[in-house]
Scaffold this motif. Structure first.
Motif, PDB file in Angstrom:
ATOM      1  N   PHE A 276       0.829  -1.311   0.082  1.00 35.35           N
ATOM      2  CA  PHE A 276       0.090   0.049   0.091  1.00 35.35           C
ATOM      3  C   PHE A 276       0.832   1.432  -0.050  1.00 35.35           C
ATOM      4  CE2 PHE A 276      -2.078   3.479   2.438  1.00 35.35           C
ATOM      5  CZ  PHE A 276      -3.115   3.480   1.327  1.00 35.35           C
ATOM      6  N   LEU A 277       2.070   1.169   0.967  1.00 35.86           N
ATOM      7  CA  LEU A 277       2.773   2.215   0.802  1.00 35.86           C
ATOM      8  C   LEU A 277       3.487   2.854  -0.617  1.00 35.86           C
ATOM      9  CD1 LEU A 277       4.290   2.073   4.434  1.00 35.86           C
ATOM     10  CD2 LEU A 277       2.741   3.697   3.567  1.00 35.86           C
ATOM     11  N   ALA A 278       4.062   1.683  -1.156  1.00 38.01           N
ATOM     12  CA  ALA A 278       4.574   1.688  -2.290  1.00 38.01           C
ATOM     13  C   ALA A 278       3.526   2.059  -3.470  1.00 38.01           C
ATOM     14  CB  ALA A 278       5.169   0.215  -2.873  1.00 38.01           C
ATOM     15  N   THR A 279       2.128   1.839  -3.328  1.00 40.64           N
ATOM     16  CA  THR A 279       1.218   2.224  -4.193  1.00 40.64           C
ATOM     17  C   THR A 279       1.201   3.624  -4.230  1.00 40.64           C
ATOM     18  OG1 THR A 279       0.075   0.210  -4.213  1.00 40.64           O
ATOM     19  CG2 THR A 279      -1.336   2.190  -4.680  1.00 40.64           C
ATOM     20  N   MET A 280       1.057   4.246  -2.975  1.00 45.89           N
ATOM     21  CA  MET A 280       0.954   5.777  -2.544  1.00 45.89           C
ATOM     22  C   MET A 280       2.313   6.333  -2.967  1.00 45.89           C
ATOM     23  SD  MET A 280      -1.868   6.108  -1.130  1.00 45.89           S
ATOM     24  CE  MET A 280      -2.687   5.065  -2.469  1.00 45.89           C
TER      25      MET A 280
ATOM     26  N   GLY B 214       7.348  11.621   0.824  1.00 45.26           N
ATOM     27  CA  GLY B 214       7.844  10.547   1.732  1.00 45.26           C
ATOM     28  C   GLY B 214       8.011  10.768   3.068  1.00 45.26           C
ATOM     29  N   LEU B 215       8.514  11.987   3.313  1.00 49.82           N
ATOM     30  CA  LEU B 215       8.534  12.285   5.078  1.00 49.82           C
ATOM     31  C   LEU B 215       7.180  12.141   5.597  1.00 49.82           C
ATOM     32  CD1 LEU B 215      10.125  13.319   7.555  1.00 49.82           C
ATOM     33  CD2 LEU B 215       9.885  15.625   6.443  1.00 49.82           C
TER      34      LEU B 215
ATOM     35  N   ILE C 216      10.879   7.845   2.268  1.00 47.10           N
ATOM     36  CA  ILE C 216      11.673   8.966   1.524  1.00 47.10           C
ATOM     37  C   ILE C 216      12.168   8.240   0.294  1.00 47.10           C
ATOM     38  CG2 ILE C 216      13.312  10.529   1.355  1.00 47.10           C
ATOM     39  CD1 ILE C 216      12.733  11.409   4.476  1.00 47.10           C
ATOM     40  N   GLY C 217      12.988   6.847   0.582  1.00 47.93           N
ATOM     41  CA  GLY C 217      13.538   6.298  -0.383  1.00 47.93           C
ATOM     42  C   GLY C 217      12.559   6.060  -1.606  1.00 47.93           C
ATOM     43  N   ALA C 218      11.201   5.458  -1.039  1.00 46.15           N
ATOM     44  CA  ALA C 218      10.172   5.047  -1.848  1.00 46.15           C
ATOM     45  C   ALA C 218       9.660   6.109  -3.186  1.00 46.15           C
ATOM     46  CB  ALA C 218       9.193   4.422  -1.365  1.00 46.15           C
ATOM     47  N   THR C 219       9.498   7.427  -2.128  1.00 43.44           N
ATOM     48  CA  THR C 219       9.029   8.463  -3.112  1.00 43.44           C
ATOM     49  C   THR C 219      10.150   9.013  -3.912  1.00 43.44           C
ATOM     50  OG1 THR C 219       9.448   9.842  -1.272  1.00 43.44           O
ATOM     51  CG2 THR C 219       7.405   9.093  -1.626  1.00 43.44           C
TER      52      THR C 219
END
Length: 530
Positions: A348-352, A413-414, A428-431
């Motif tokens: 879900f976080l990766a989707t966002m 990401g923050l 943060i790395g994901a965004t």
């Protein structure tokens, strides 16, 4: 009064001709998002019992109510209205504000309206033609939505189509008022967009605190009226006159304001500029021109990140054992870590994170195309007539465009990390992993602007297509070959157990650099727009 509307028909035909591509495409995208939902939701929740369970779960989850609103029924039509109704209304509102500002304040800002007014054109004809053009566009959306959903029930389909179109006209009139208040088309769009954002925040806050759309905050928002029409769930037809009243009041205000000012003037005149401070470089000037946009997007991404981060665990709980929903989320966001709740939360976080990247591409395109606005408004010519070269001038704006996209994604990401209550480094790395795809779309905008400035607006179609593929494609189970048309499909899905693959990041970044260089080279060689 008749002479004040002289020439309205001719201006309307001109507006429809100028928007003959934008209106059908925008309307088709909005309609497709809505009419594709019954099939998608039917594959996820095949039985009435499953739909009733998800409706109960959604209504019991404040975070999900804030995002989508309450569910008023367990039919596919009711779930479609819940899932897509408000977002279709937002798209109709965005289309409408662009149409109205383009054919009112933008025409005055560029001086074209002064030329038209020298002929047999009445004082209120431009405003009337702009509102009629918006009415034509929204009527088309209403007809397409109602026709596409008629199989789910004609009354509900008509109610939803009218609610979406009425929202578009509400914000068309808001844009008409804003166009009278400010001398800048960009400011008029910004004011209307801010009202739209505030409407969504009011609706979300009201729905989060109170179920059933009963909150006073929900009723204070026109987007809250959309959900309270209750399409496909004992329709409340009496809500639609609220739109009519609001449209009438705003249109009356716009006409009154238009009759009390001179052409090209406004009630909120632009500041002539600061009497102090240094603007010694092209980059400093670009920052001064675009800092409001950067700060606004940054604040919005930080707040949205915190909201979605706080929803992550609730969304995972909501999915439960529904394999189809789990499959869609994992297809959008990757497999996450080892199986279980943590894996679904990471997905879900990766989707966002991917969604923030796709929206950031819209910011980047807008920032890059600010170059075209400066050029067509003849504000670039005085700069280039001095010691400032084209590459230095363009480079200042591109630094804001590409650097600003990095800033807004970092803040998103923050917000995700803080909202979820975990170490923000992974979020943060994901965004930030979305940046190469964002920069590639921005680089394509640079290439179009440099080589074919009259077609630079096509960059919006690229960014919008990537957003549509990323958001709707997995739910519609589109083939992977189609999803791969978006650069975001080639990025690693973080956070999660998936190892960071630098190859696609490097390839997309290198391609973005090549396209940017090609665009700047073309800009250096071509004539400036007269």
């Amino acid at each position: 009064m008749k002479h004040r509307l002289a020439g309205t028909g001719a201006l309307l035909r001109l507006a429809l001709r100028r928007d003959r591509v934008m209106m059908p495409v925008w309307g088709a995208v909005t309609t497709l998002m809505v009419v594709s939902m019954p099939g998608s939701l039917g594959s996820v929740y095949a039985t009435t019992a499953e739909r009733a369970r998800v409706a109960a779960s959604m209504n019991a989850n404040g975070s999900m109510r804030a995002l989508y609103g309450p569910v008023f029924g367990d039919s596919l039509g009711a779930l479609t209205a819940w899932r897509a109704g408000v977002y279709a209304a937002v798209l109709a509102a965005a289309m409408s504000l662009i149409i109205v500002v383009r054919h009112t304040r933008e025409e005055e800002e560029t001086g074209r309206q002064e030329l038209l007014s020298a002929a047999m054109v009445g004082r209120r004809a431009p405003l009337t033609a702009a509102l009629l053009a918006a009415l034509v566009a929204n009527a088309g959306v209403a007809l397409l939505v109602a026709g596409g959903l008629a199989g789910q029930g004609a009354p509900g389909a008509v109610a939803l189509g009218l609610a979406v179109a009425a929202t578009g006209m509400f914000f068309a009139c808001t844009a008409a008022v804003a166009a009278q208040l400010t001398e800048s088309a960009r400011a008029a769009k910004g004011i209307t967009a801010a009202v739209l954002g505030a409407a969504f925040v009011l609706k979300a806050a009201g729905d989060a605190g109170t179920g059933g759309g009963r909150s006073a905050l929900t009723w204070a928002s026109p987007l809250g009226w959309v959900e309270n029409v209750r399409a496909f769930a004992a329709e409340r037809w009496w809500v639609l006159p609220l739109f009519a009243a609001a449209v009438a009041v705003q249109a009356g205000a716009a006409y009154a304001l238009a009759g009390r000012r001179d052409l090209g003037m406004s009630f909120l005149p632009s500041r002539p500029g600061p009497a102090e401070g240094r603007l010694g470089t092209a980059g400093a000037l670009a920052w001064r021109l675009q800092r409001g946009s950067v700060l606004g997007w940054s604040a919005g991404f930080l707040i949205a990140g915190a909201v979605f981060g706080g929803m992550a665990d609730g969304a995972a709980d909501l999915v439960g054992d529904n394999d189809r929903t789990r499959e869609i989320i994992e297809r959008m966001g990757g497999q996450g870590g080892p199986g279980g709740q943590g894996a679904l939360t990471d997905a879900f976080l990766a989707t966002m994170a991917g969604m923030f990247g796709m929206v950031a591409a819209l910011y980047t395109v807008a920032s890059v195309l600010r170059l075209g606005g400066e050029e067509s408004g003849q504000r670039a010519e005085p700069l280039l007539a001095n010691a400032v070269g084209r590459l230095r001038w363009a480079g200042g704006h591109l630094a804001v465009a590409f650097g600003g996209s990095a800033l807004v994604l970092l803040l998103a990401g923050l917000g995700l990390g803080l909202g979820h209550g975990r170490e923000p480094g992974a979020a943060i790395g994901a965004t930030l992993a979305q940046l190469p795809a964002v920069w590639l779309i921005g680089a394509l905008a640079v290439l179009l602007y440099g080589a074919a400035p009259r077609y630079a607006a096509a960059a919006w179609a690229v960014a919008g297509g990537a957003l549509a593929l990323g958001w709707v494609g997995p739910a519609l189970n589109l083939p992977q070959a189609v999803l791969n048309l978006s650069p975001f499909a080639h990025l690693p899905r973080l956070p999660g157990a998936q190892a960071l693959d630098w190859a696609p990041l490097s390839a997309l970044t290198a391609l973005a650099a090549v396209l940017t260089a090609a665009g700047l080279g073309a800009l250096r060689r071509r004539d400036m727009i007269a």
